[in-house]
Design a protein around this motif. Structure first.
Motif, short mmCIF file in Angstrom:
data_model
loop_
_atom_site.label_atom_id
_atom_site.label_comp_id
_atom_site.label_asym_id
_atom_site.label_seq_id
_atom_site.Cartn_x
_atom_site.Cartn_y
_atom_site.Cartn_z
N VAL A 106 -7.82 14.81 -7.77
CA VAL A 106 -6.60 14.57 -8.38
C VAL A 106 -5.78 13.69 -7.38
O VAL A 106 -5.76 14.01 -6.09
CB VAL A 106 -5.59 15.99 -8.55
CG1 VAL A 106 -4.14 15.62 -8.67
CG2 VAL A 106 -6.32 16.89 -9.43
N GLN A 107 -5.02 12.60 -8.12
CA GLN A 107 -4.32 11.85 -7.29
C GLN A 107 -2.68 12.08 -7.74
O GLN A 107 -2.44 12.04 -8.75
CB GLN A 107 -4.26 10.29 -7.53
CG GLN A 107 -5.75 9.83 -7.30
CD GLN A 107 -5.91 8.40 -7.59
OE1 GLN A 107 -5.41 7.87 -8.83
NE2 GLN A 107 -7.14 7.59 -6.92
N HIS A 108 -1.85 12.38 -6.87
CA HIS A 108 -0.47 12.65 -7.02
C HIS A 108 0.38 11.38 -6.19
O HIS A 108 0.23 11.24 -5.07
CB HIS A 108 0.07 13.95 -6.51
CG HIS A 108 -0.17 15.02 -7.53
ND1 HIS A 108 0.05 16.30 -7.05
CD2 HIS A 108 -0.57 14.95 -8.59
CE1 HIS A 108 -0.35 17.03 -8.29
NE2 HIS A 108 -0.57 16.14 -9.06
N PHE A 109 0.98 10.61 -6.97
CA PHE A 109 1.69 9.63 -6.29
C PHE A 109 3.07 9.87 -6.55
O PHE A 109 3.74 10.84 -7.40
CB PHE A 109 1.73 8.31 -7.25
CG PHE A 109 0.01 7.74 -7.44
CD1 PHE A 109 -0.23 7.03 -6.30
CD2 PHE A 109 -0.73 8.20 -8.27
CE1 PHE A 109 -1.23 6.25 -6.39
CE2 PHE A 109 -2.00 7.77 -8.40
CZ PHE A 109 -2.25 6.85 -7.43
N GLY A 110 4.03 9.40 -5.54
CA GLY A 110 5.36 9.63 -5.49
C GLY A 110 6.25 8.60 -4.73
O GLY A 110 5.48 7.86 -3.94
N SER A 111 7.68 8.79 -5.01
CA SER A 111 8.55 8.17 -4.13
C SER A 111 9.50 8.92 -3.72
O SER A 111 10.25 9.66 -4.79
CB SER A 111 9.08 6.89 -4.98
OG SER A 111 8.02 5.68 -5.22
N GLY A 169 0.76 -1.04 -0.12
CA GLY A 169 0.02 0.14 0.00
C GLY A 169 0.78 1.08 -0.06
O GLY A 169 1.96 1.21 0.36
N VAL A 170 0.34 2.35 -0.53
CA VAL A 170 0.71 3.57 -0.26
C VAL A 170 0.47 4.25 1.05
O VAL A 170 -0.78 4.11 1.47
CB VAL A 170 0.57 4.60 -1.49
CG1 VAL A 170 1.02 4.02 -2.61
CG2 VAL A 170 -0.96 4.68 -1.69
N ARG A 171 1.10 5.53 1.58
CA ARG A 171 0.72 6.02 2.55
C ARG A 171 0.35 7.41 2.25
O ARG A 171 1.19 8.07 1.19
CB ARG A 171 2.03 6.03 3.67
CG ARG A 171 3.14 6.82 3.13
CD ARG A 171 4.29 6.53 4.38
NE ARG A 171 5.61 7.05 3.69
CZ ARG A 171 6.49 6.15 3.32
NH1 ARG A 171 6.60 4.81 3.59
NH2 ARG A 171 7.50 6.71 2.76
N GLU A 172 -0.26 8.02 2.83
CA GLU A 172 -0.71 9.40 2.43
C GLU A 172 0.20 10.21 2.98
O GLU A 172 0.86 9.96 4.12
CB GLU A 172 -1.95 9.80 3.41
CG GLU A 172 -2.72 11.09 2.67
CD GLU A 172 -4.20 11.44 3.08
OE1 GLU A 172 -5.00 12.26 2.62
OE2 GLU A 172 -4.69 10.56 3.95
N ASN A 173 0.70 11.29 2.04
CA ASN A 173 1.50 12.23 2.13
C ASN A 173 1.07 13.75 2.22
O ASN A 173 0.48 13.95 1.32
CB ASN A 173 2.89 11.98 1.34
CG ASN A 173 3.93 12.88 1.45
OD1 ASN A 173 3.71 14.15 1.13
ND2 ASN A 173 4.98 12.46 1.99
N ASP A 222 4.25 6.74 -1.71
CA ASP A 222 3.34 7.71 -1.04
C ASP A 222 2.26 8.24 -2.19
O ASP A 222 2.32 8.13 -3.47
CB ASP A 222 3.89 9.14 -1.03
CG ASP A 222 5.34 8.74 0.19
OD1 ASP A 222 5.26 8.09 0.96
OD2 ASP A 222 6.50 9.29 -0.41
N VAL A 223 1.15 8.92 -1.60
CA VAL A 223 0.05 9.44 -2.41
C VAL A 223 -0.64 10.65 -1.78
O VAL A 223 -0.52 10.91 -0.54
CB VAL A 223 -1.10 8.22 -2.72
CG1 VAL A 223 -1.88 7.97 -1.35
CG2 VAL A 223 -2.02 8.72 -3.63
N GLY A 224 -1.00 11.56 -2.57
CA GLY A 224 -1.70 12.61 -1.84
C GLY A 224 -3.08 12.96 -2.84
O GLY A 224 -3.06 12.46 -4.03
N ILE A 225 -4.25 13.07 -2.15
CA ILE A 225 -5.41 13.35 -2.72
C ILE A 225 -6.02 14.80 -2.88
O ILE A 225 -5.99 15.20 -1.59
CB ILE A 225 -6.67 12.32 -2.09
CG1 ILE A 225 -6.10 10.96 -1.92
CG2 ILE A 225 -7.98 12.41 -3.04
CD1 ILE A 225 -5.68 10.20 -3.36
N ALA A 227 -1.68 17.86 -4.79
CA ALA A 227 -2.82 17.56 -5.52
C ALA A 227 -4.21 18.31 -5.20
O ALA A 227 -4.90 18.92 -6.18
CB ALA A 227 -3.29 16.17 -5.02
N HIS A 228 -4.22 18.85 -4.12
CA HIS A 228 -5.38 19.94 -3.88
C HIS A 228 -5.05 21.28 -4.60
O HIS A 228 -5.87 21.74 -5.50
CB HIS A 228 -5.35 20.39 -2.33
CG HIS A 228 -6.28 21.23 -2.05
ND1 HIS A 228 -7.67 21.22 -2.14
CD2 HIS A 228 -6.30 22.67 -1.81
CE1 HIS A 228 -8.39 22.34 -1.77
NE2 HIS A 228 -7.37 23.14 -1.69
#
Length: 151
Positions: free
Chosen positions: A143-148, A50-54, A132-135, A61-62
């Protein structure tokens, strides 16, 4: 009755009462929390961690979702050429791998269904390189932003 036994008994009863209360009065989750749970459910189905919210990615993303709404466009790149990576960099999130998914529906379940039916969006959601993910939700834009990140 022994004092330790009473303490354990009362503690156990307290946990039961709290549990029953929470079952009857669930804690509401924000749409962002719900989206992260849905993402991790999909990742779990295929054996991906899973990804964790960042917070940085939540902010980027906002900002992107509000930019889509406020400037009335629908694209990964803004009319002035601003990229998704610009939004991410502005928050201070240092990444070596990042991605973006966009949806025009503020119902996160509908967005997830649509994302999972699109090969490119599905690939972002299931990409094991993301940690990581941000919503971001602004009006009717998700918007979903994914990252490492480089920690």
């Amino acid at each position: 009755m022994d004092k330790r036994v009473k303490t354990l008994l009362y503690t156990g009863l307290a946990f039961i009462f709290v549990g029953v209360y929470l079952l009857q009065h669930p804690i509401p989750f924000s749409p962002q929390d719900k989206m992260v749970r849905l993402i991790n459910q999909e990742r779990g189905r295929v054996g991906v961690l899973g990804v964790r919210e960042n917070g940085y990615l939540d902010e980027s993303a906002h900002n992107k979702a509000c930019d889509l709404r406020d400037r009335n466009y629908w694209a990964h790149y803004a009319p002035d050429g601003t990229s998704p990576w610009d939004f991410i960099h502005e928050t201070g999130y240092n990444y070596y791998y990042a991605g973006e998914n966009l949806c025009k529906d503020n119902n996160v379940e509908v967005c997830m269904e649509n994302f999972m039916q699109s090969p490119a969006h599905r690939a972002n959601i299931l990409d094991s390189d993301y940690r990581d993910v941000g919503i971001g939700i602004c009006g009717n834009f998700v918007v979903q932003h994914f990252g490492s990140g480089n920690y």
